[in-house]
Design a protein around this motif. Structure first.
Motif, PDB file in Angstrom:
ATOM      1  N   TRP A  31       0.842  -1.198   0.000  1.00 24.62           N
ATOM      2  CA  TRP A  31       0.000   0.000   0.000  1.00 24.62           C
ATOM      3  C   TRP A  31       0.878   1.248   0.000  1.00 24.62           C
ATOM      4  CZ3 TRP A  31      -3.963   2.491  -1.307  1.00 24.62           C
ATOM      5  CH2 TRP A  31      -4.398   3.615  -0.625  1.00 24.62           C
ATOM      6  N   TYR A  32       1.968   1.258   0.750  1.00 21.85           N
ATOM      7  CA  TYR A  32       2.868   2.408   0.817  1.00 21.85           C
ATOM      8  C   TYR A  32       3.796   2.477  -0.391  1.00 21.85           C
ATOM      9  CZ  TYR A  32       1.212   2.324   5.620  1.00 21.85           C
ATOM     10  OH  TYR A  32       0.423   2.301   6.736  1.00 21.85           O
ATOM     11  N   PHE A  33       4.047   1.324  -1.008  1.00 24.28           N
ATOM     12  CA  PHE A  33       4.870   1.283  -2.213  1.00 24.28           C
ATOM     13  C   PHE A  33       4.174   2.002  -3.369  1.00 24.28           C
ATOM     14  CE2 PHE A  33       5.803  -0.787  -6.278  1.00 24.28           C
ATOM     15  CZ  PHE A  33       7.177  -0.695  -6.332  1.00 24.28           C
ATOM     16  N   GLN A  34       2.863   1.869  -3.457  1.00 26.51           N
ATOM     17  CA  GLN A  34       2.123   2.453  -4.572  1.00 26.51           C
ATOM     18  C   GLN A  34       2.255   3.975  -4.638  1.00 26.51           C
ATOM     19  OE1 GLN A  34      -1.765   0.217  -5.374  1.00 26.51           O
ATOM     20  NE2 GLN A  34      -1.142  -0.522  -3.344  1.00 26.51           N
ATOM     21  N   PRO A  35       2.050   4.726  -3.552  1.00 25.07           N
ATOM     22  CA  PRO A  35       2.266   6.173  -3.663  1.00 25.07           C
ATOM     23  C   PRO A  35       3.736   6.522  -3.892  1.00 25.07           C
ATOM     24  CG  PRO A  35       1.621   5.610  -1.425  1.00 25.07           C
ATOM     25  CD  PRO A  35       1.471   4.372  -2.260  1.00 25.07           C
ATOM     26  N   TRP A  36       4.644   5.674  -3.397  1.00 23.06           N
ATOM     27  CA  TRP A  36       6.060   5.907  -3.678  1.00 23.06           C
ATOM     28  C   TRP A  36       6.301   5.849  -5.182  1.00 23.06           C
ATOM     29  CZ3 TRP A  36       9.465   2.674  -6.182  1.00 23.06           C
ATOM     30  CH2 TRP A  36      10.801   3.077  -6.193  1.00 23.06           C
ATOM     31  N   LEU A  37       5.736   4.843  -5.836  1.00 23.52           N
ATOM     32  CA  LEU A  37       5.903   4.703  -7.282  1.00 23.52           C
ATOM     33  C   LEU A  37       5.283   5.893  -8.010  1.00 23.52           C
ATOM     34  CD1 LEU A  37       6.815   3.206  -9.783  1.00 23.52           C
ATOM     35  CD2 LEU A  37       4.745   1.777  -9.596  1.00 23.52           C
TER      36      LEU A  37
ATOM     37  N   ASP B  68      16.537   4.831   6.066  1.00 25.31           N
ATOM     38  CA  ASP B  68      15.082   5.006   6.130  1.00 25.31           C
ATOM     39  C   ASP B  68      14.562   5.798   4.938  1.00 25.31           C
ATOM     40  OD1 ASP B  68      14.888   3.569   8.467  1.00 25.31           O
ATOM     41  OD2 ASP B  68      14.784   5.337   9.756  1.00 25.31           O
ATOM     42  N   SER B  69      15.315   6.796   4.519  1.00 27.09           N
ATOM     43  CA  SER B  69      14.880   7.643   3.405  1.00 27.09           C
ATOM     44  C   SER B  69      14.922   6.921   2.056  1.00 27.09           C
ATOM     45  CB  SER B  69      15.739   8.906   3.339  1.00 27.09           C
ATOM     46  OG  SER B  69      17.098   8.552   3.104  1.00 27.09           O
ATOM     47  N   GLU B  70      15.609   5.781   1.977  1.00 26.11           N
ATOM     48  CA  GLU B  70      15.706   5.042   0.720  1.00 26.11           C
ATOM     49  C   GLU B  70      14.582   4.033   0.511  1.00 26.11           C
ATOM     50  OE1 GLU B  70      20.159   4.338  -0.582  1.00 26.11           O
ATOM     51  OE2 GLU B  70      19.826   3.604   1.467  1.00 26.11           O
ATOM     52  N   TRP B  71      13.905   3.637   1.569  1.00 21.95           N
ATOM     53  CA  TRP B  71      12.867   2.603   1.444  1.00 21.95           C
ATOM     54  C   TRP B  71      11.831   3.022   0.412  1.00 21.95           C
ATOM     55  CZ3 TRP B  71      11.660  -2.234   3.107  1.00 21.95           C
ATOM     56  CH2 TRP B  71      12.587  -2.837   3.950  1.00 21.95           C
ATOM     57  N   PRO B  72      11.445   2.084  -0.457  1.00 22.96           N
ATOM     58  CA  PRO B  72      10.442   2.416  -1.481  1.00 22.96           C
ATOM     59  C   PRO B  72       9.026   2.408  -0.910  1.00 22.96           C
ATOM     60  CG  PRO B  72      11.244   0.177  -1.801  1.00 22.96           C
ATOM     61  CD  PRO B  72      12.025   0.754  -0.659  1.00 22.96           C
ATOM     62  N   HIS B  73       8.772   3.332  -0.036  1.00 18.47           N
ATOM     63  CA  HIS B  73       7.414   3.528   0.480  1.00 18.47           C
ATOM     64  C   HIS B  73       7.286   4.970   0.963  1.00 18.47           C
ATOM     65  CE1 HIS B  73       8.561   3.548   4.769  1.00 18.47           C
ATOM     66  NE2 HIS B  73       9.383   2.565   4.473  1.00 18.47           N
ATOM     67  N   TRP B  74       6.154   5.516   0.669  1.00 15.54           N
ATOM     68  CA  TRP B  74       5.846   6.868   1.127  1.00 15.54           C
ATOM     69  C   TRP B  74       4.465   6.837   1.749  1.00 15.54           C
ATOM     70  CZ3 TRP B  74       7.422  10.203  -3.686  1.00 15.54           C
ATOM     71  CH2 TRP B  74       8.798  10.402  -3.660  1.00 15.54           C
ATOM     72  N   GLU B  75       4.404   6.427   2.989  1.00 14.12           N
ATOM     73  CA  GLU B  75       3.117   6.339   3.673  1.00 14.12           C
ATOM     74  C   GLU B  75       2.410   7.688   3.671  1.00 14.12           C
ATOM     75  OE1 GLU B  75       1.228   5.077   7.985  1.00 14.12           O
ATOM     76  OE2 GLU B  75       3.369   4.878   7.673  1.00 14.12           O
ATOM     77  N   GLU B  76       3.166   8.755   3.882  1.00 12.81           N
ATOM     78  CA  GLU B  76       2.562  10.080   3.972  1.00 12.81           C
ATOM     79  C   GLU B  76       1.823  10.467   2.692  1.00 12.81           C
ATOM     80  OE1 GLU B  76       5.960   9.597   4.434  1.00 12.81           O
ATOM     81  OE2 GLU B  76       5.833   9.374   6.597  1.00 12.81           O
ATOM     82  N   LEU B  77       2.356  10.078   1.550  1.00 13.89           N
ATOM     83  CA  LEU B  77       1.727  10.424   0.279  1.00 13.89           C
ATOM     84  C   LEU B  77       0.367   9.733   0.119  1.00 13.89           C
ATOM     85  CD1 LEU B  77       2.216  12.173  -2.169  1.00 13.89           C
ATOM     86  CD2 LEU B  77       3.421  10.276  -3.244  1.00 13.89           C
ATOM     87  N   ALA B  78       0.178   8.614   0.818  1.00 12.25           N
ATOM     88  CA  ALA B  78      -1.091   7.901   0.751  1.00 12.25           C
ATOM     89  C   ALA B  78      -2.232   8.704   1.382  1.00 12.25           C
ATOM     90  CB  ALA B  78      -0.976   6.539   1.439  1.00 12.25           C
TER      91      ALA B  78
ATOM     92  N   ASP C 100      -7.167  -1.414   0.119  1.00  9.68           N
ATOM     93  CA  ASP C 100      -7.121  -2.865   0.029  1.00  9.68           C
ATOM     94  C   ASP C 100      -6.340  -3.263  -1.217  1.00  9.68           C
ATOM     95  OD1 ASP C 100      -7.502  -5.560  -0.028  1.00  9.68           O
ATOM     96  OD2 ASP C 100      -9.665  -5.476  -0.275  1.00  9.68           O
ATOM     97  N   PRO C 101      -5.061  -3.641  -1.048  1.00 11.16           N
ATOM     98  CA  PRO C 101      -4.246  -3.905  -2.228  1.00 11.16           C
ATOM     99  C   PRO C 101      -4.344  -5.333  -2.750  1.00 11.16           C
ATOM    100  CG  PRO C 101      -2.875  -4.064  -0.300  1.00 11.16           C
ATOM    101  CD  PRO C 101      -4.273  -3.700   0.170  1.00 11.16           C
ATOM    102  N   GLU C 102      -5.400  -6.062  -2.409  1.00  9.85           N
ATOM    103  CA  GLU C 102      -5.496  -7.449  -2.853  1.00  9.85           C
ATOM    104  C   GLU C 102      -5.371  -7.537  -4.373  1.00  9.85           C
ATOM    105  OE1 GLU C 102      -8.815 -10.912  -2.797  1.00  9.85           O
ATOM    106  OE2 GLU C 102      -8.562  -9.735  -0.981  1.00  9.85           O
ATOM    107  N   PRO C 103      -4.430  -8.359  -4.851  1.00 14.39           N
ATOM    108  CA  PRO C 103      -4.235  -8.469  -6.300  1.00 14.39           C
ATOM    109  C   PRO C 103      -5.483  -9.002  -7.009  1.00 14.39           C
ATOM    110  CG  PRO C 103      -2.428  -9.511  -5.101  1.00 14.39           C
ATOM    111  CD  PRO C 103      -3.481  -9.168  -4.097  1.00 14.39           C
TER     112      PRO C 103
END
Length: 138
Positions: A19-25, A62-72, A103-106
């Motif tokens: 879920w956090y990866f998606q806004p990061w992308l 921490d800043s490199e992890w591919p997730h941006w929870e805040e952007l969600a 809900d990120p269910e594929p």
């Protein structure tokens, strides 16, 4: 896409992490988002992903992890501000019959993202950039 994120994260991509990866992308910009959505293995071309290659998640800052929870939370907060309500985006989506957006269910054909053979077949470039460090099924 979830399998690709899981490969990059050495098998640590839970539902929340995806879920956090998606806004990061999305935050990587339209060009990179579009490139990755054409084929998840194209994530291997993203500069932010390439910067992680050769190191395991334990070695990432921490800043490199591919997730941006805040952007969600940007869209829900904007919707609440505009409507003056709370949880207004979720209510609006529910009223229109949409699944809960978190809900990120594929919805594609399932595959085993812990199978080395399937990873190498579906994500060959990511498999080379991010060889799994933990036990994997053959």
């Amino acid at each position: 896409m979830w399998g690709a994120a899981n490969q990059i994260m050495d098998g640590l991509c839970s539902g929340d992490a995806f879920w956090y990866f998606q806004p990061w992308l999305i935050g990587q910009g339209q060009r990179w988002w579009h490139h990755a959505t054409q084929n998840p293995d194209n994530l291997a071309d993203l500069p932010a992903v390439r910067a992680l290659a050769g190191r395991g998640p334990r070695d990432w800052a921490d800043s490199e992890w591919p997730h941006w929870e805040e952007l969600a939370y940007v869209a829900p907060r904007a919707c609440d501000r505009i409507t003056g309500g709370e949880d207004s985006l979720e209510e609006a989506l529910n009223a229109r019959g949409h699944r809960t957006y978190s809900d990120p269910e594929p919805t594609d054909r399932p595959w085993d993202s812990d199978s080395l053979a399937q990873i190498e077949q579906r994500l060959p470039r990511l498999a080379r950039l991010f060889p799994r460090q933990h036990y994997m099924k053959p």
